[in-house]
Scaffold this motif. Structure first.
Motif, short mmCIF file in Angstrom:
data_model
loop_
_atom_site.label_atom_id
_atom_site.label_comp_id
_atom_site.label_asym_id
_atom_site.label_seq_id
_atom_site.Cartn_x
_atom_site.Cartn_y
_atom_site.Cartn_z
N UNK A 184 54.37 96.96 38.02
CA UNK A 184 55.82 96.95 38.22
C UNK A 184 56.48 96.23 37.06
N UNK A 185 57.73 96.58 36.82
CA UNK A 185 58.52 95.88 35.80
C UNK A 185 59.59 95.07 36.49
N UNK A 186 59.53 93.76 36.31
CA UNK A 186 60.53 92.87 36.88
C UNK A 186 61.57 92.57 35.81
N UNK A 187 62.47 91.66 36.14
CA UNK A 187 63.46 91.25 35.14
C UNK A 187 62.82 90.44 34.04
N UNK A 188 61.56 90.05 34.23
CA UNK A 188 60.88 89.23 33.23
C UNK A 188 59.91 90.04 32.38
N UNK A 189 59.06 90.84 33.02
CA UNK A 189 58.03 91.56 32.27
C UNK A 189 57.35 92.57 33.17
N UNK A 190 56.41 93.30 32.57
CA UNK A 190 55.57 94.21 33.35
C UNK A 190 54.44 93.40 33.97
N UNK A 191 54.21 93.60 35.27
CA UNK A 191 53.23 92.82 36.01
C UNK A 191 52.35 93.75 36.84
N UNK A 192 51.04 93.47 36.85
CA UNK A 192 50.12 94.23 37.69
C UNK A 192 49.87 93.45 38.97
N UNK A 193 49.98 94.14 40.11
CA UNK A 193 49.83 93.47 41.40
C UNK A 193 48.51 93.85 42.06
N UNK A 194 47.79 92.86 42.60
CA UNK A 194 46.56 93.14 43.34
C UNK A 194 46.86 93.30 44.83
N UNK A 195 45.96 93.95 45.55
CA UNK A 195 46.12 94.17 46.98
C UNK A 195 45.37 93.07 47.73
N UNK A 196 45.92 92.56 48.82
CA UNK A 196 45.26 91.45 49.52
C UNK A 196 44.20 91.86 50.53
N UNK A 197 44.00 93.16 50.74
CA UNK A 197 43.02 93.60 51.72
C UNK A 197 42.15 94.71 51.14
N UNK A 198 41.00 94.89 51.75
CA UNK A 198 40.16 96.04 51.45
C UNK A 198 40.44 97.13 52.48
N UNK A 212 42.31 106.81 48.43
CA UNK A 212 41.43 105.96 47.62
C UNK A 212 41.02 104.72 48.41
N UNK A 213 39.78 104.30 48.22
CA UNK A 213 39.32 103.04 48.78
C UNK A 213 39.68 101.91 47.82
N UNK A 214 40.12 100.78 48.37
CA UNK A 214 40.49 99.63 47.53
C UNK A 214 39.75 98.40 48.03
N UNK A 215 39.55 97.45 47.11
CA UNK A 215 38.90 96.18 47.43
C UNK A 215 39.91 95.04 47.29
N UNK A 216 39.59 93.91 47.91
CA UNK A 216 40.46 92.74 47.82
C UNK A 216 40.63 92.35 46.35
N UNK A 217 41.88 92.09 45.96
CA UNK A 217 42.25 91.69 44.59
C UNK A 217 42.19 92.83 43.59
N UNK A 218 42.00 94.06 44.04
CA UNK A 218 42.03 95.20 43.12
C UNK A 218 43.46 95.48 42.69
N UNK A 219 43.68 95.72 41.39
CA UNK A 219 45.01 96.05 40.89
C UNK A 219 45.39 97.45 41.41
#
Length: 463
Positions: free
Chosen positions: A41-55, A30-37
């Protein structure tokens, strides 16, 4: 030529050390863009969506859904120059193997260089990247079929091109079966030698089904003996994520702060009548006005007279820290476990604003979308056990706070009014507090004030 970068699991909140991969939003190719989710992940706090820093183009996912990964560990590899136009650099970061040809892994050409590690300022705009410095642990590269590999020590000593030659010409070949960590774990549990298993997935990757088929004769024989059968009436769930964090926090609080719990039963008929009146007024149109909102307002008012319940014991500084604001925690039961998001500066909000904030906060929490930062730095907590039909309880104080109020169910009960018995709306309150910070007199005064405000909301004008 391709330029590979590895995306590490970031620390999405204060002090997190690991997270569980819930769901990948992308797949290899898949092709991805900067800041694309790209991953949830689920941390000890909550479910969090992470973006990618590169295209670029995703070349490999290094962790499976359900796998727990330490912060700083690479979880995805990206080709940031799929067209091969990037100039060769002098960075020292790891470059993954190029795609396999005819079942044999191809090493990067001699003399090629991997891209330098991204600078901090490249990643600061992205969600989940802070100032915490972590060193990514190198994950063993997965090579299709039988592959000859050199040790990390050899690579470090010889350099990139020499290490490549040593890899291809090693006199001590080692066969590396291609399987992901959860599959390897399953194989270990079932006693299956992965070197004897033929992978059915693309590229010879060994799957869970391959391992289970390899273990089938032994498993069947074992199942025939009832004494050794797995616990058919039991099931085991790993302790991780929100459940793990909650358990650690509660144990720490219970065995650190000396808890005292006091109880108060009150007639809240006037509050319920006032609530019905307010709900019909234009100012509260469309607002979900619950007894919890009244309790939140009462707590914020009562704190003014007893600021000790909004203070905290600082062991390291040998101080009691008094806070002139109320970050009010609202305990919420969610499918992932108990979470306590905060209403920031609740003492500065009107009853309408409190009701709206609580409704939004609890809805977000039940959907598993509360950001980690929304659950930090609380000063006081309310837990509403009454929604489950429970009369009262002895709540445990959240770490970093000194008191917690539990609201019981509101019931029709006999009550003496002006010397006569009547049926009234009655509820029980319980307050747990840290006796290092809050004395009995202060805890009792605070609980009495909250009870009085709920029993007669008109008293609020005297505060």
């Amino acid at each position: 030529m391709p330029e590979y970068k590895q995306f590490p699991l970031a620390d999405t909140a204060e002090g997190l050390t690991e997270a569980e991969i819930l769901d990948w939003k992308v797949k290899p190719g898949d092709e991805v863009q900067v800041n694309q989710i790209v991953v949830e992940v689920e941390t000890a706090k909550a479910a969090v969506e992470l973006p990618v820093p590169w295209a670029g183009v995703v070349t490999e996912l290094l962790a499976e859904p359900g796998q727990t990964v330490e912060v700083g560990t690479p979880i995805m590899t990206i080709d940031v120059d799929p067209q091969g136009s990037a100039p060769s650099g002098g960075g020292a970061t790891e470059q993954p193997a190029a795609p396999a040809t005819n079942g044999v892994a191809q090493e990067p050409p001699s003399g090629s260089s991997a891209a330098p590690a991204p600078a901090d300022d490249e990643m600061k705009p992205l969600v989940g990247y802070g100032s915490k410095n972590v060193v990514a642990k190198r994950r063993p590269r997965k090579l299709p079929n039988a592959t000859f590999v050199a040790s990390d020590a050899t690579n470090a000593t010889l350099g990139k091109s020499d290490a490549t030659n040593a890899t291809l010409g090693s006199s001590a070949p080692e066969y590396v079966p291609l399987a992901k960590p959860p599959v390897r774990k399953l194989a270990k549990e079932l006693g299956v030698d992965l070197r004897q298993v033929i992978g059915s997935a693309e590229g010879g990757v060994i799957t869970r089904e391959d391992v289970q088929r390899a273990a089938e004769p032994e498993t069947t024989a074992t199942a025939a003996a009832p004494a050794h059968a797995p616990g058919a009436r039991e099931r085991r769930v790993p302790i991780k994520g929100v459940r793990k964090a909650t358990a650690q926090a509660m144990v720490s609080s219970a065995f650190t702060a000396p808890h005292v719990t006091e109880f108060l039963t009150i007639d809240v008929t006037p509050m319920m009548e006032f609530r019905a009146k307010l709900k019909s007024s234009p100012a509260f149109a469309g607002v979900k006005l619950t007894p919890l909102a009244f309790a939140a307002k009462a707590v914020c008012l009562a704190v003014r007279r007893t600021p000790d319940v909004n203070a905290v014991w600082d062991d390291e500084a040998n101080e009691i820290v008094f806070k002139d604001y109320v970050h009010l925690g609202i305990a919420a039961a969610t499918p992932r476990g108990l979470v306590v998001p905060k209403v920031r500066d609740a003492d500065a909000l009107s009853l309408v604003e409190l009701a709206q904030a609580i409704d939004e906060l609890t809805t977000t929490a039940r959907d598993g979308k509360t950001p980690p930062e929304a659950m930090l730095h609380g000063t006081f907590t309310i837990t509403n056990v009454g929604v489950f039909g429970v009369d009262t309880g002895t709540p445990i104080i959240n770490p970093g706070e000194s008191a917690i109020l539990a609201l019981g169910a509101i019931r029709d009960m006999p009550w003496v009014v002006d010397g006569e018995l009547a049926v009234r709306k009655v509820m029980q309150l319980s307050l747990s507090f840290d006796h290092r910070v809050v004395d009995g007199q202060q805890g009792s005064q605070f609980l009495a004030d909250v009870g009085a405000l709920l029993a007669d909301p008109a008293q609020a004008i005297t505060y």
